[in-house]
Design a protein around this motif. Structure first.
Motif, PDB file in Angstrom:
ATOM      1  N   VAL A 197       0.869  -1.152   0.179  1.00  0.00           N
ATOM      2  CA  VAL A 197      -0.205  -0.093  -0.087  1.00  0.00           C
ATOM      3  C   VAL A 197       0.830   1.125  -0.105  1.00  0.00           C
ATOM      4  O   VAL A 197       1.695   1.640   0.946  1.00  0.00           O
ATOM      5  CB  VAL A 197      -1.016   0.061   1.313  1.00  0.00           C
ATOM      6  CG1 VAL A 197      -1.726   1.249   1.259  1.00  0.00           C
ATOM      7  CG2 VAL A 197      -1.737  -1.329   1.043  1.00  0.00           C
ATOM      8  N   VAL A 198       0.641   2.170  -0.927  1.00  0.00           N
ATOM      9  CA  VAL A 198       1.350   3.430  -0.895  1.00  0.00           C
ATOM     10  C   VAL A 198       0.389   4.649  -1.109  1.00  0.00           C
ATOM     11  O   VAL A 198      -0.718   4.302  -1.438  1.00  0.00           O
ATOM     12  CB  VAL A 198       2.362   3.402  -2.350  1.00  0.00           C
ATOM     13  CG1 VAL A 198       3.105   2.206  -2.069  1.00  0.00           C
ATOM     14  CG2 VAL A 198       1.656   3.274  -3.515  1.00  0.00           C
ATOM     15  N   THR A 199       0.826   5.645  -0.615  1.00  0.00           N
ATOM     16  CA  THR A 199       0.148   6.956  -0.860  1.00  0.00           C
ATOM     17  C   THR A 199       0.753   7.698  -2.012  1.00  0.00           C
ATOM     18  O   THR A 199       1.828   8.052  -2.255  1.00  0.00           O
ATOM     19  CB  THR A 199       0.352   7.842   0.335  1.00  0.00           C
ATOM     20  OG1 THR A 199      -0.244   7.127   1.329  1.00  0.00           O
ATOM     21  CG2 THR A 199      -0.762   9.110   0.230  1.00  0.00           C
ATOM     22  N   ASP A 200      -0.186   8.076  -3.082  1.00  0.00           N
ATOM     23  CA  ASP A 200       0.369   8.780  -4.337  1.00  0.00           C
ATOM     24  C   ASP A 200       0.345  10.029  -4.013  1.00  0.00           C
ATOM     25  O   ASP A 200       0.269  10.771  -2.904  1.00  0.00           O
ATOM     26  CB  ASP A 200      -0.542   8.256  -5.511  1.00  0.00           C
ATOM     27  CG  ASP A 200      -2.128   8.875  -5.270  1.00  0.00           C
ATOM     28  OD1 ASP A 200      -2.324   9.812  -4.497  1.00  0.00           O
ATOM     29  OD2 ASP A 200      -3.013   8.169  -6.042  1.00  0.00           O
ATOM     30  N   ASP A 201       0.681  10.935  -5.114  1.00  0.00           N
ATOM     31  CA  ASP A 201       1.279  12.286  -4.855  1.00  0.00           C
ATOM     32  C   ASP A 201      -0.246  13.119  -4.779  1.00  0.00           C
ATOM     33  O   ASP A 201      -0.371  14.247  -4.348  1.00  0.00           O
ATOM     34  CB  ASP A 201       1.640  12.835  -6.410  1.00  0.00           C
ATOM     35  CG  ASP A 201       2.887  12.331  -6.804  1.00  0.00           C
ATOM     36  OD1 ASP A 201       3.519  12.168  -5.787  1.00  0.00           O
ATOM     37  OD2 ASP A 201       3.575  12.320  -7.751  1.00  0.00           O
ATOM     38  N   ARG A 218      -4.562   6.487  -1.270  1.00  0.00           N
ATOM     39  CA  ARG A 218      -3.786   5.275  -1.006  1.00  0.00           C
ATOM     40  C   ARG A 218      -4.367   4.040  -2.012  1.00  0.00           C
ATOM     41  O   ARG A 218      -5.399   4.115  -2.400  1.00  0.00           O
ATOM     42  CB  ARG A 218      -4.291   4.892   0.326  1.00  0.00           C
ATOM     43  CG  ARG A 218      -3.660   5.564   1.487  1.00  0.00           C
ATOM     44  CD  ARG A 218      -4.473   5.136   2.767  1.00  0.00           C
ATOM     45  NE  ARG A 218      -4.229   3.783   3.332  1.00  0.00           N
ATOM     46  CZ  ARG A 218      -3.148   3.130   3.911  1.00  0.00           C
ATOM     47  NH1 ARG A 218      -2.250   3.764   3.948  1.00  0.00           N
ATOM     48  NH2 ARG A 218      -3.222   1.868   4.339  1.00  0.00           N
ATOM     49  N   ARG A 219      -3.288   3.460  -2.432  1.00  0.00           N
ATOM     50  CA  ARG A 219      -3.549   2.355  -3.455  1.00  0.00           C
ATOM     51  C   ARG A 219      -2.458   1.259  -3.496  1.00  0.00           C
ATOM     52  O   ARG A 219      -1.446   1.481  -2.773  1.00  0.00           O
ATOM     53  CB  ARG A 219      -3.243   3.203  -4.964  1.00  0.00           C
ATOM     54  CG  ARG A 219      -2.107   3.758  -5.120  1.00  0.00           C
ATOM     55  CD  ARG A 219      -1.962   4.376  -6.628  1.00  0.00           C
ATOM     56  NE  ARG A 219      -0.563   4.865  -6.922  1.00  0.00           N
ATOM     57  CZ  ARG A 219       0.439   4.250  -7.314  1.00  0.00           C
ATOM     58  NH1 ARG A 219       0.529   2.951  -7.485  1.00  0.00           N
ATOM     59  NH2 ARG A 219       1.461   4.771  -7.649  1.00  0.00           N
ATOM     60  N   LEU A 220      -2.924   0.387  -4.144  1.00  0.00           N
ATOM     61  CA  LEU A 220      -1.727  -1.083  -4.262  1.00  0.00           C
ATOM     62  C   LEU A 220      -0.917  -0.934  -5.430  1.00  0.00           C
ATOM     63  O   LEU A 220      -1.242  -0.530  -6.372  1.00  0.00           O
ATOM     64  CB  LEU A 220      -2.734  -2.275  -4.151  1.00  0.00           C
ATOM     65  CG  LEU A 220      -3.711  -2.744  -3.111  1.00  0.00           C
ATOM     66  CD1 LEU A 220      -4.233  -3.999  -3.470  1.00  0.00           C
ATOM     67  CD2 LEU A 220      -2.843  -2.497  -1.599  1.00  0.00           C
ATOM     68  N   GLU A 221       0.271  -1.139  -5.125  1.00  0.00           N
ATOM     69  CA  GLU A 221       1.482  -1.333  -5.994  1.00  0.00           C
ATOM     70  C   GLU A 221       1.539  -2.965  -6.028  1.00  0.00           C
ATOM     71  O   GLU A 221       2.005  -3.585  -5.149  1.00  0.00           O
ATOM     72  CB  GLU A 221       2.808  -0.652  -5.638  1.00  0.00           C
ATOM     73  CG  GLU A 221       2.443   0.828  -6.063  1.00  0.00           C
ATOM     74  CD  GLU A 221       3.792   1.255  -5.713  1.00  0.00           C
ATOM     75  OE1 GLU A 221       4.928   0.698  -5.338  1.00  0.00           O
ATOM     76  OE2 GLU A 221       4.081   2.691  -6.245  1.00  0.00           O
ATOM     77  N   TRP A 222       1.239  -3.662  -7.307  1.00  0.00           N
ATOM     78  CA  TRP A 222       1.496  -5.002  -7.449  1.00  0.00           C
ATOM     79  C   TRP A 222       2.957  -5.274  -7.845  1.00  0.00           C
ATOM     80  O   TRP A 222       3.590  -4.338  -8.555  1.00  0.00           O
ATOM     81  CB  TRP A 222       0.542  -5.387  -8.292  1.00  0.00           C
ATOM     82  CG  TRP A 222      -0.809  -5.328  -7.966  1.00  0.00           C
ATOM     83  CD1 TRP A 222      -1.490  -4.031  -8.150  1.00  0.00           C
ATOM     84  CD2 TRP A 222      -1.600  -6.081  -7.167  1.00  0.00           C
ATOM     85  NE1 TRP A 222      -2.719  -4.259  -7.387  1.00  0.00           N
ATOM     86  CE2 TRP A 222      -2.798  -5.555  -7.065  1.00  0.00           C
ATOM     87  CE3 TRP A 222      -1.305  -7.431  -6.847  1.00  0.00           C
ATOM     88  CZ2 TRP A 222      -3.908  -6.024  -6.196  1.00  0.00           C
ATOM     89  CZ3 TRP A 222      -2.401  -8.028  -5.817  1.00  0.00           C
ATOM     90  CH2 TRP A 222      -3.477  -7.517  -5.826  1.00  0.00           C
TER      91      TRP A 222
END
Length: 311
Positions: A61-65, A69-73
Motif C-alpha cells: 500500500v502506498v500513498t500517491d501524489d 492510498r493504492r496498491l502497488e503490485w
C-alpha cells in the motif's frame, strides 16, 4: 569511448530484478538511479497475475501524489526514452540533473521483481517487448552476497556468453554451473534470438545484507558507465556510500569479534595482486555463493546469518 561501441552503438536495454539477483538492492538501486536521471517513460509491462505468487511477493500500500492510498503490485516494467536516439546535452550544462553522451537516447530500462512462476513465458514476453523496441543489446545488473570486506572497493565481474562481445569488450565467460536466477533465463533467450548480452555482478558483504548498499550501487553504475557512451550523474550516491561504510565501521568499533572477522576478510582480499579482485577470483566467489544457494541456504534477500563471525 571506442571500446564496445559496436556492441553498444544501438539500442541498449539495462536490466535488474529485485529478489534473488539483488543483494543489498544494488542492481535495482542502480537501475532506479538511471530511471531518475534519464527521460524515460513506461513502454511495456507484464500482467502480475500471470507470473507472481502474491503470498511470496505481496502487493504494498502506498500513498500517491494526490494523497490517495493504492496498491502497488509486483511486476516488471520496460522504460524507453521519450525522444529515442536523441543526444543529450553536455554534462556541464546541468551536472546534477543531466545524463550526457551520444548514446543517452538509446538507453532503455527493465526493472521488476523476479517472477514466481512461468519463467519461460515471462522470458518470451520480455523478449517480445525487447524486439518490438528494436533492442540490439542487453546489459544485466546483478548483486550477490560474498565473503568480502566493506572497507575495500566493491568487486565487479563482467561476463558474456557471446564470443564476439567477449573479444570486443575484453571480458570473460563465466564457468559457473548450478542454480540461476531470472537474469540467466532472459540472457539465454536473448542470445537465442540474436540479441547479444553482458552481465555485470557486484559482490556485497554478506554481513550487512539487511540494508541497501549504496557503495555496490555506485560500483555497478561506474562499470556500466565504462561500457556505455554516457556520463551518469551520481547524485547523493557518493555521500551515501561513504556514510554506509562509516556506519559499519562504527558498529565494528563496538564489537571486537566483528572487527576481527572484517580484518580477516581484508587480509584475504589484500592477497589479490590488483587493488580490485581479479575476474577469476570474483567468478570463483560467485560460484561459491550460488553453490551455497544450491545447498538450501538463503540468497541475497535473506543472506547468511546476521553475525557470521560468532559462528
Amino acid at each position: 569511448m571506442t571500446q564496445g561501441m559496436d556492441f553498444l552503438g544501438g539500442r541498449l536495454l539495462v536490466v535488474a530484478f529485485e529478489g534473488w539477483n539483488d543483494a543489498g538492492e544494488a542492481a535495482s538501486g542502480a537501475v532506479r538511479t538511471l530511471q531518475d536521471v534519464l527521460d524515460v517513460v513506461p513502454i511495456a509491462e507484464v500482467d502480475p497475475e500471470l507470473y507472481f505468487d502474491f503470498q511470496f511477493n505481496r502487493p504494498t500500500v502506498v500513498t500517491d501524489d494526490d494523497g490517495r492510498r493504492r496498491l502497488e503490485w509486483p511486476s516488471a516494467v520496460m522504460y524507453g526514452p521519450v525522444r529515442p536516439g536523441e543526444t543529450a546535452p553536455g554534462l556541464a550544462d546541468d551536472a546534477n540533473l543531466q545524463v550526457s553522451g551520444n548514446n543517452v537516447g538509446n538507453i532503455y530500462l527493465l526493472l521488476g521483481t523476479e517472477p514466481s512462476r512461468s519463467w519461460k513465458s515471462f522470458t518470451a514476453e520480455i523478449l517480445d517487448a525487447a524486439l518490438a523496441a528494436d533492442i540490439t543489446a542487453i546489459v544485466f545488473l546483478g548483486a550477490m552476497l560474498a565473503d568480502v570486506p566493506h572497507t575495500r572497493p566493491i568487486s565487479i565481474f563482467a561476463s558474456s556468453e557471446n564470443t564476439a562481445v567477449r573479444s570486443e569488450l575484453q571480458i570473460e565467460r563465466s564457468t559457473y554451473e548450478g542454480p540461476v536466477g531470472i537474469l540467466s533465463a532472459i540472457a539465454e533467450g536473448a542470445e537465442a534470438v540474436g540479441i547479444p548480452t553482458v552481465s555485470i555482478w557486484a559482490s556485497v558483504p554478506h554481513y550487512v545484507h539487511n540494508a541497501p548498499s549504496p557503495k555496490a550501487m555506485l560500483a555497478l553504475i561506474d562499470k556500466l558507465e565504462e561500457l556505455v557512451d554516457v556520463t551518469i550523474p551520481r547524485g547523493n550516491l557518493v555521500e551515501e556510500a561513504a556514510a554506509w561504510e562509516a556506519g559499519i565501521d562504527a558498529l565494528a568499533a563496538d564489537d571486537d569479534e566483528m572487527a576481527q572477522y572484517i580484518q580477516q576478510l581484508e587480509q584475504a582480499r589484500d592477497t589479490v595482486d590488483s587493488p580490485e579482485a581479479s575476474g577469476e577470483a570474483i567468478a570463483q566467489e560467485f560460484e561459491r555463493y550460488l553453490r551455497r544457494r544450491g545447498d538450501g541456504r538463503d540468497g541475497p534477500a535473506g543472506g547468511r546469518p546476521d553475525e557470521p563471525w560468532r559462528n
